[in-house]
Design a protein around this motif. Sequence first.
Motif, PDB file in Angstrom:
ATOM      1  N   LYS A  78       0.759  -1.356   0.078  1.00 13.54           N
ATOM      2  CA  LYS A  78       0.292   0.050  -0.399  1.00 13.54           C
ATOM      3  C   LYS A  78       1.057   1.359   0.027  1.00 13.54           C
ATOM      4  CE  LYS A  78      -4.089  -2.240   2.670  1.00 13.54           C
ATOM      5  NZ  LYS A  78      -4.399  -1.964   3.870  1.00 13.54           N
TER       6      LYS A  78
ATOM      7  N   CYS B 215      -6.147  -1.934  -1.335  1.00 15.62           N
ATOM      8  CA  CYS B 215      -5.322  -0.842  -2.107  1.00 15.62           C
ATOM      9  C   CYS B 215      -5.380  -1.631  -3.138  1.00 15.62           C
ATOM     10  CB  CYS B 215      -3.909  -0.126  -2.117  1.00 15.62           C
ATOM     11  SG  CYS B 215      -2.722   0.932  -3.416  1.00 15.62           S
TER      12      CYS B 215
ATOM     13  N   LYS C 159      -3.317  -0.695  -6.224  1.00 16.62           N
ATOM     14  CA  LYS C 159      -2.581   0.223  -6.489  1.00 16.62           C
ATOM     15  C   LYS C 159      -2.440   0.621  -8.246  1.00 16.62           C
ATOM     16  CE  LYS C 159      -0.344  -4.470  -4.448  1.00 16.62           C
ATOM     17  NZ  LYS C 159      -1.621  -3.776  -3.957  1.00 16.62           N
TER      18      LYS C 159
ATOM     19  N   HIS D  42      -2.281   3.546  -8.244  1.00 18.71           N
ATOM     20  CA  HIS D  42      -1.525   4.942  -8.348  1.00 18.71           C
ATOM     21  C   HIS D  42      -2.561   6.155  -8.063  1.00 18.71           C
ATOM     22  CE1 HIS D  42       1.412   1.713  -9.101  1.00 18.71           C
ATOM     23  NE2 HIS D  42       2.703   2.776  -8.057  1.00 18.71           N
TER      24      HIS D  42
ATOM     25  N   PHE E 146       5.117   4.207  -3.224  1.00 14.98           N
ATOM     26  CA  PHE E 146       5.431   3.016  -1.777  1.00 14.98           C
ATOM     27  C   PHE E 146       6.229   1.735  -1.692  1.00 14.98           C
ATOM     28  CE2 PHE E 146       1.569   2.370  -5.022  1.00 14.98           C
ATOM     29  CZ  PHE E 146       0.362   1.885  -4.125  1.00 14.98           C
TER      30      PHE E 146
ATOM     31  N   PHE F 147       6.839  -5.140  -3.990  1.00 13.59           N
ATOM     32  CA  PHE F 147       6.254  -3.589  -5.769  1.00 13.59           C
ATOM     33  C   PHE F 147       7.086  -3.067  -6.235  1.00 13.59           C
ATOM     34  CE2 PHE F 147       3.807  -0.405  -7.073  1.00 13.59           C
ATOM     35  CZ  PHE F 147       2.869  -1.074  -7.578  1.00 13.59           C
TER      36      PHE F 147
END
Length: 121
Positions: free
Chosen positions: A44, A78, A80, A82, A95, A100
């Motif tokens: 996250k 989340c 992801k 962005h 992040f 990731f």
Amino acid sequence: MKVTGKLKKLESFSELAVMGNDPVENYYVPLKEDGTPAKFLKAKPVTDIDRCTGCDFCAEICPMNSIDDKDYSVSGICIKCHACIRNCPAHAKSFTDEQFLSHVKMLERNYSRRAENYFFY
């Protein structure tokens, strides 16, 4: 039938590749830069409190409503996307999960070339 613009263009191709009839492949496993599997399901974005101005924009823009509007931490799911990172005017979100970030670098390295167009009909 009158042949016009787009149809003429399609008829001018001598051979078209038909896409989409390939057999189903195994489920995609995200990889790190070194090619090993990356496990970052729980990654996250984190908030740099020193930079955060408390504008609340990240909480408003999060498509999952996962950002707490009191301390601006990501407390829910989340995906992801962005959105919070790209739209933070103070650049206070990022992040930090190494797996990731390694996966993102692998994607940028291997998939940043321009791809050929395919026709689907």
